[in-house]
Each structure stands twice: as C-alpha cells, then as structure tokens.
Design an enzyme around this catalytic site. Structure first.
Site, short mmCIF file in Angstrom:
data_model
loop_
_atom_site.label_atom_id
_atom_site.label_comp_id
_atom_site.label_asym_id
_atom_site.label_seq_id
_atom_site.Cartn_x
_atom_site.Cartn_y
_atom_site.Cartn_z
N LYS A 187 0.87 -1.32 -0.21
CA LYS A 187 0.10 0.13 0.11
C LYS A 187 0.84 1.16 0.14
O LYS A 187 1.89 1.36 0.60
CB LYS A 187 -0.64 -0.05 1.03
N SER A 201 -9.55 1.55 3.22
CA SER A 201 -8.75 2.23 2.14
C SER A 201 -7.65 1.53 1.42
O SER A 201 -7.13 2.10 0.62
CB SER A 201 -7.98 3.40 2.92
N SER A 219 -9.73 -0.94 7.07
CA SER A 219 -9.23 -0.80 5.62
C SER A 219 -8.47 -1.98 5.14
O SER A 219 -8.26 -1.71 4.12
CB SER A 219 -8.31 0.40 5.89
#
Lengths: 444, 80
Positions: A69, A144, A168
């Site tokens: 990420k 996210s 997330s």
C-alpha cells in the site's frame, strides 16, 4: 497459492524473473487503477531471488511477487499516500515490514493505490483516481487499502500489505473477494508507515487464502526496536470444543453460514456501545489525524504553495495539497480537541473505547471467536458520499477500538463477494487463523 | 456551528475551506451521537479513570502504581 508457487520456484518449473515479468505485464494491461507506482527494480529483485533459490537458500516467500500500500515506505520508491501533498516524496528508508520481506527475497512489484492518507472506505479519494473492483469495474473496491485488495483479487500480485485503522484491510477484502487479515494492534511493526491515527493504525495482509495470510504474518510479525508499540507474539492454540459467538442484531447470512460451517456451540452475545463506537472511532481517528498531519506544512517536505507570508504559505500548501476528505477530517479532529468541545467529544469517545475494551474482554471469556459481517456488497462508484460512507465501517471499527485481531474470509461464491469477519481475543492470531482456515475449507 | 466558529477552526487547523460548511456540519452531527450518552456513574472522566485504574491493577502490583493528581491518569511509578 504462495506454497504452490514456492514449490514451482524451488523445482525450477518456473523462475522468479519469469513470474515477475508475467505479473508486471498484467499490471500494465490492467484497467483497475490498483497501482500508483511500479518498482523498476522488480526484475533485478527477481534475479537476486533466483540466485538465492539456485543456492538452495531463501524461504517460502523468496521470489514471490507482491505489492505494498502506498503509505508504507520503500527506500527509493515514491510513497505518496495517494495525496498531492506527497506526490513527489521518495523515502530514504524502508518500512520494517518491507525490510523483513526484502530480506527473505520477496519481489516488490509496486505501490498500491488507496484512499488519500488512508481516509476513506472506497479508495475513491485518491489523488490518482479511484480504484476499481475486479469483480465489476463499475463498482468500488472498498478502502482504504482498495488497491491492495483489487490487485490480489484481480491477479495483479500474489499478496499485498495494507493498513487497517478502522477496517481498511478487511472491508476492501470483503468487497473484492479475497482474505483480509488485521492482527492485534502491536503485533506488526509500523515503522515506516505514514501515520493516520497512531493509536489505531495496524499493518494488515491481503491474500487469496487464509494459509497465505498466515505465511506472510509469520514473516513480518514481532517486536521491532524502532516501534515501541510492537511486541513479540507467540500464543499457541490448542484445538478444543469450539464456542462461537454472534450478535443477534448482526446475524446476517454470512454469519449464519459461519455458524453452520464451524459447528461447535453457538452462543448469542451482547456487545453494548456498538452504535456509539462508530462516532467514537471517527472522533479519535480524526483527532489523531489532525495532530499527525500537522507536519505537512510545506516547509520540511511535501507540496509547497506560494504565499505572501509564512503563515499564508503554510495555509495555501495545506489547502492545495490535501483533498477534501482529508481536510474535513482534520477540521473535525481540530474541533473535537478544541477548548469547549474536548469533554463533549474526545473525552467521551475515549470513555466509549475503554468500555468497549472491557466488554470485549468479558465476551472472550465466554467464546473463542466472534462472528460478524465485514461489509455490504460493493456499491457503484460515486454512489455513496459523506456520512453514508462512514456508516459502511460499522462492522469493523469496534475491533480497531479494542485493538483485536480479525480476519475477513470470502463467504459468498455467487454474485458479488462478501466476507465473514472472524474476531478473536488479543494476540490470539494462531487460534483466529486456524478457525478461519476451517471456515474456508468448510466452504469447498 | 456559526460562521465565526468555523473561521476560528480553519485558523487553528491552518486550512482553507471553499464553499459552505454543510459537509462539515454533517460530520459534527454524525459525531454528536456521543453527546447523547448519559453518564451512568457520575463524571465521565472519573469513569474513564477508574477503568484505567482497574486495568493497571491487573497488570502491575499495587505498590508500583501511582496517580497523577492533575490529569487523573494512572501511571506506573518510574515511568513519569
């Protein structure tokens, strides 16, 4: 999947270089927008992995292509947090999680798209455009860590690391149809993670199976001198008669299916403060974000705008560098911490958090695991806005407030994916993964 | 929230916000659910403090615990 690929690499049936090239080609031709940056050194890393394997060295993760990420630092590779503010930021050090994987010969394909500064539940707030769901590109990937989930479920990386502050990792995994594992707060070092809400941020793992999640977790867990919140965890799990908890108000089809497959004794549990925990989460997370994001002032690093005075330059840099959702959360956090509102908002949110912790402790004296839904099905891009989106986090945030480990495992084979969330007591990752694997296999 | 309060908030956060305050008002309303919570056992801070004290007592022996008189937070002696 990791073990199968590792066997092929070890036997010479394929090489890390061939595997990496195949994945890079898939990424380049993909329309999922799951990546912000591609690691140009990926093939060199794969060649090094091949050398290790030829010498009979390495681990099960050597030569396996993966992604990070974009809020996890990788030295020499842009780490933007999907924000204009950090669009040109290149870290000079590695996050501990990536360092551990790199030392095992993992191959980094690139950095995954995400919600800006991890603030969102759909990966639509990215400065680099929305991530698409591999099952239906008209739909959101969740967030996210939407890019990480989309890349794993879409076959663009074997596994990915994400971060889970309020759901997330689990929520996008549920929406995209892969496994999303959030360990106990402190089980994995966060050194090199760009902070959103420090008392909640946890590194998580996205994979195509529970076994893979366990393999990656073993490689990255443990105490790190650079993160004072990290601890060593080695709690063995002895299998025994299972007691499975559920909440009457959240007895969805996935939970029913989990109860049926896992067997054992099903126990109806009570968990007060569920409704309040969502507001408490947003107050605490935004308050911490308003502090953590205070460092982006256009002076030390990040985007800098013009201004006629120092103060004007700072205000302009922050106003132009941050997106709308990030600004809203900073303002809410500042509001919650300001004089006159602190007692009414922040203090009460902390009290809810403490009470929720106590309630979870009581609950896990009665049951081994708690079954919850993870999320709704993925909705259309642009369909939900504002607080409607915040409500999507209702099933996941109580777990973060209590710092517990939880995993989302795909529970629907037909139609749009949806995950079952399995929650365990603190540092009971071994038990959690064992029970999650049982659920996964029970569906086959 | 009044416009004046919102302007003060922007100054504190060192942020500008174009347009009206509607999206922000919506967030505050969402967070305001907490203000409906009744204090079941008197002062909320005392409840919070006592919960922390209970948790600390489980982790550390009695003699190692002291209390910060100003904040009400319980801390382990030697770590202040």
């Amino acid at each position: 999947m990791i073990e199968e690929l590792a066997k092929k690499l070890k036997s010479g049936e394929t090489t890390a270089e061939k595997l990496t090239i195949a994945y890079l080609e898939k990424i380049k031709s993909s329309s999922l927008n799951a990546f912000i940056a591609i690691e140009e050194r990926a093939i060199a890393m794969a060649r090094n992995a091949d050398q290790l394997l030829k010498r009979g060295e390495g681990t099960v993760l050597t030569g396996i292509p993966m992604s990070l990420k974009d809020n996890l630092s990788a030295k020499g590779l842009k780490t933007t947090c999907a924000s204009k503010m950090l669009a040109n930021y290149t870290p000079i050090y590695d996050a501990t999680v990536w360092e551990k994987l790199k030392n095992q010969g993992a191959v980094l394909l690139g950095k995954n798209n995400m919600d800006e500064f991890a603030m969102g539940s759909t990966s639509e707030t990215s400065y680099f455009g929305a991530v698409k769901n591999p099952r239906d590109e008209r739909r959101v990937a969740g967030g996210s860590s939407g890019g990480s989930a989309s890349s794993v479920a879409g076959g663009l990386s074997v596994y990915a690391l994400g971060t889970d502050t309020g759901g997330s990792v689990r929520q996008p995994a549920s929406m995209c149809g892969c496994v999303g594992f959030k360990p106990t707060y402190g089980a994995i070092s966060r050194y090199g993670l760009i902070a959103y809400a420090s008392s909640l941020d946890t590194v998580g793992i996205l994979t195509s199976s529970v076994t893979d999640a366990g393999i990656v977790y073993d490689a990255i867990r443990g105490r790190d001198e650079k993160d004072m919140t990290s601890v060593d965890t080695a709690y063995p799990y002895m299998e025994r008669e299972l007691k499975v908890g559920y909440l009457k108000e959240w007895l969805t089809d996935e939970v029913k299916s989990g109860l049926q497959i896992l067997g054992g004794e099903a126990i109806e549990c009570q968990l007060p403060y569920l409704k309040e925990s969502l507001s408490a989460y947003y107050i605490i997370a935004c308050a911490e974000a308003s502090s953590n994001l205070g460092r982006y002032d256009g002076i030390r690093y990040g985007y800098r705008a013009d201004g006629n005075s120092l103060d004007e330059m700072i205000v302009n840099s922050r106003s132009e560098g941050f997106g709308e959702e990030v600004k809203k959360r900073i303002l809410l956090g500042t509001f919650a911490l300001s004089k006159g509102y602190f007692d009414e908002y922040y203090q009460k949110a902390c009290a809810i958090r403490s009470r929720l912790n106590v309630e979870f402790e009581k609950l896990f004296e009665k049951v081994d695991v708690l079954l919850l839904p993870t999320s709704a099905e993925a909705f259309l891009l642009g369909e939900k806005k504002g607080v409607d989106l915040y409500e999507q986090d209702q099933y996941t945030v109580p777990v973060n407030l209590a710092g517990l480990p939880a995993i989302s495992v795909p529970s629907k084979k037909e139609g749009l994916p949806k995950g079952l969330q399995i929650v365990a007591g603190k540092f009971e990752e071994a038990k959690l993964l064992s029970i999650a694997r049982r659920f996964e296999r029970g569906q086959e | 929230m009044t416009r004046e309060e919102f302007e003060n908030l922007k100054t504190l956060a060192k942020l500008d916000w174009e347009g009206d305050t509607a999206p922000f008002d919506e967030m505050v309303a969402f967070a305001s659910i907490l203000s409906c919570i009744e204090n079941e056992e008197g002062n909320e801070a005392e409840v919070l403090s006592s919960l922390r004290e209970d948790q600390m007592k489980e982790s550390y022996p009695e003699e190692e615990i002291t209390k910060n008189a100003e904040s009400g937070f319980v801390v382990k002696r030697g770590n202040i």
